[in-house]
Enzyme design. Structure first.
Site, PDB file in Angstrom:
ATOM      1  NE  ARG A  49      45.284  37.579  39.698  1.00 43.21           N
ATOM      2  CZ  ARG A  49      45.107  36.266  39.815  1.00 43.21           C
ATOM      3  NH1 ARG A  49      44.718  35.899  41.461  1.00 43.21           N
ATOM      4  NH2 ARG A  49      45.252  35.067  38.976  1.00 43.21           N
ATOM      5  NE  ARG A  86      42.718  40.734  32.257  1.00 46.44           N
ATOM      6  CZ  ARG A  86      43.049  40.441  33.271  1.00 46.44           C
ATOM      7  NH1 ARG A  86      42.966  39.486  34.088  1.00 46.44           N
ATOM      8  NH2 ARG A  86      44.245  39.546  32.582  1.00 46.44           N
ATOM      9  CD  GLN A 187      49.261  37.795  37.959  1.00 48.35           C
ATOM     10  OE1 GLN A 187      50.783  38.073  37.218  1.00 48.35           O
ATOM     11  NE2 GLN A 187      48.529  37.847  36.398  1.00 48.35           N
ATOM     12  CG  ASP A 228      42.877  33.288  31.128  1.00 52.24           C
ATOM     13  OD1 ASP A 228      44.276  32.984  31.273  1.00 52.24           O
ATOM     14  OD2 ASP A 228      42.506  34.005  32.671  1.00 52.24           O
ATOM     15  CG  ASN A 238      46.882  29.669  31.979  1.00 57.13           C
ATOM     16  OD1 ASN A 238      46.380  30.021  32.746  1.00 57.13           O
ATOM     17  ND2 ASN A 238      48.232  29.477  32.369  1.00 57.13           N
ATOM     18  CE  LYS A 239      48.688  36.263  33.522  1.00 55.37           C
ATOM     19  NZ  LYS A 239      47.767  37.092  32.866  1.00 55.37           N
TER      20      LYS A 239
HETATM   21  C1  LIG Z   1      41.688  30.332  37.712  1.00 57.31           C
HETATM   22  S1  LIG Z   1      42.294  31.888  37.214  1.00 57.31           S
HETATM   23  C2  LIG Z   1      42.913  31.106  35.706  1.00 57.31           C
HETATM   24  C3  LIG Z   1      43.604  32.243  34.748  1.00 57.31           C
HETATM   25  O1  LIG Z   1      43.826  33.948  35.283  1.00 57.31           O
HETATM   26  C4  LIG Z   1      45.045  34.403  34.946  1.00 57.31           C
HETATM   27  O2  LIG Z   1      45.086  35.817  34.794  1.00 57.31           O
HETATM   28  P1  LIG Z   1      45.043  37.059  35.044  1.00 57.31           P
HETATM   29  O3  LIG Z   1      45.901  37.395  36.544  1.00 57.31           O
HETATM   30  O4  LIG Z   1      45.818  38.206  34.021  1.00 57.31           O
HETATM   31  O5  LIG Z   1      43.603  36.920  35.664  1.00 57.31           O
HETATM   32  C5  LIG Z   1      45.864  33.568  34.782  1.00 57.31           C
HETATM   33  O6  LIG Z   1      46.051  33.136  34.258  1.00 57.31           O
HETATM   34  C6  LIG Z   1      45.332  31.953  35.982  1.00 57.31           C
HETATM   35  O7  LIG Z   1      45.846  30.838  34.436  1.00 57.31           O
END
Ligand SMILES: CSC[C@H]1O[C@H](OP(=O)(O)O)[C@H](O)[C@@H]1O
Length: 342
Positions: A49, A86, A187, A228, A238-239
């Protein structure tokens, strides 16, 4: 292909291995990503991820598949399958666009391997450059709130937002980090808490719902998050939970920074409304599952809404910290993220 190691990816004996980020921090399990379906499964389950890392893992697998003799047609199929793993993080698409160009070369095996390794080295350097651009924005004694995970686990280097925070701490400017646990997949509570603890950086874990009270108590000096996908008007996907932090930051007059490599830009995406938001399974919200087993607390068959990301409007962002430097709201309003017209 040469051996390679990042925090959460490695290549040994011409095999791609991934550190299972769903099992961390309790278990450090390296899993094989030996074929397209295996890697897609790891990406969709967030065992792999983080926007940059997703793109790098897909690129490296394609290069390995080419070296192992996969036909050009089958490589094309693999690339398209990986591209759909994704939908939100644009780094995956941007990386695979580069790999698509390499696949068109006469000696496509060499071109794919060279490009995949270049992308890894590039990401390491981009992380360093983001930190260089970001740390001057950190005032001494800062207490910084961050969301989700944006460290070395999610990139090939020091990270994005967490890379800035880490380098800022190394420079003696970060007094404390508030770590948002980041429901539903935690996370922050699992990965960022682990990375900061491993680095000896002072931090405290909070639930997402505690952030507002901390800001009201004047306990937060700045908020740093990753991205993202950054649209042409500066809106940021973003998350999930990022948008609420941005609204709170504006209300409490706290600087809100987005840190990301330029490979997270999508100049052809006009605004946040055009960013595809991944919808995920109900089970991630109705309970929790991990290496310890599974627990469900919500009633059976309860309907669930589980978007993995949200969109923060550019108007709520104090600055976009890219590897190319700080981008201000004025520059974004002038169109710096729009398609380049030569
Ligand atoms: C440098 S990671 C950027 C971004 O990715 C994460 O999402 P996920 O855990 O679903 O892959 C999160 O939004 C981070 O900010």
């Amino acid at each position: 292909m040469q051996t390679l190691q990042t925090t959460s990816l490695k290549i040994t004996d011409n095999q791609l291995w991934i550190l299972d980020q769903q099992a961390l921090p309790q278990q450090k399990n390296w899993l094989s990503a030996g074929n397209t379906d295996a890697l897609v499964g790891h990406i969709h389950a967030l065992r792999v991820r983080g926007a940059p890392l997703i793109g790098l893992s897909a690129s490296l697998l394609l290069a390995l598949q080419a070296e192992q003799g996969m036909s050009r047609d089958d490589l094309q199929d693999s690339l398209l399958t990986l591209r759909a793993a994704r939908p939100t993080a644009v780094n995956l698409m941007n990386n695979l666009d580069r790999m698509q160009e390499a696949l068109a070369a006469e000696d496509y095996v060499t071109a794919l391997v060279r490009e995949a390794l270049r992308l890894v080295d590039e990401d390491r350097q981009l992380c360093d450059n983001i930190a260089l651009a970001g740390t001057p924005l950190i005032t001494a004694g800062s207490r910084i709130l961050t969301h989700c995970n944006t460290g070395g686990l999610a990139t090939a280097g020091v990270g994005t937002a967490l890379g800035v925070i880490t380098r800022g701490w190394q420079q003696g400017k970060v007094a404390h980090v508030w770590v948002g646990e980041t429901r539903p997949l935690l996370q922050g509570g699992r990965l960022t808490a682990w990375e900061l603890s491993e680095s000896g950086i002072p931090c405290q874990l909070i639930t997402d719902s505690m952030a507002a009270a901390l800001m009201a108590d004047r306990q937060v000096d700045a908020i740093w998050v990753g991205a993202d996908r950054i649209a042409a008007n500066g809106d940021v996907a973003n998350k999930i939970g990022t948008y609420s932090l941005a609204v709170l930051a504006r209300y409490h007059e706290i600087p809100f920074y987005v840190a990301a490599p330029h490979t997270t830009l999508d100049r052809h995406c006009p605004s946040g409304k055009d960013i595809p938001i991944e919808q995920r399974a109900a089970g991630e919200v109705t309970g929790v599952a991990g290496s310890f087993g599974a627990v469900q607390w919500a009633p059976e068959n309860i309907r669930v809404h589980n978007p993995a990301f949200d969109v923060t409007p550019a108007a709520l962002i104090s600055g976009w910290v890219l590897d190319t430097g700080l981008i201000t709201p004025e520059q974004v309003a002038e169109g710096i993220f729009r398609p380049q017209t030569n």
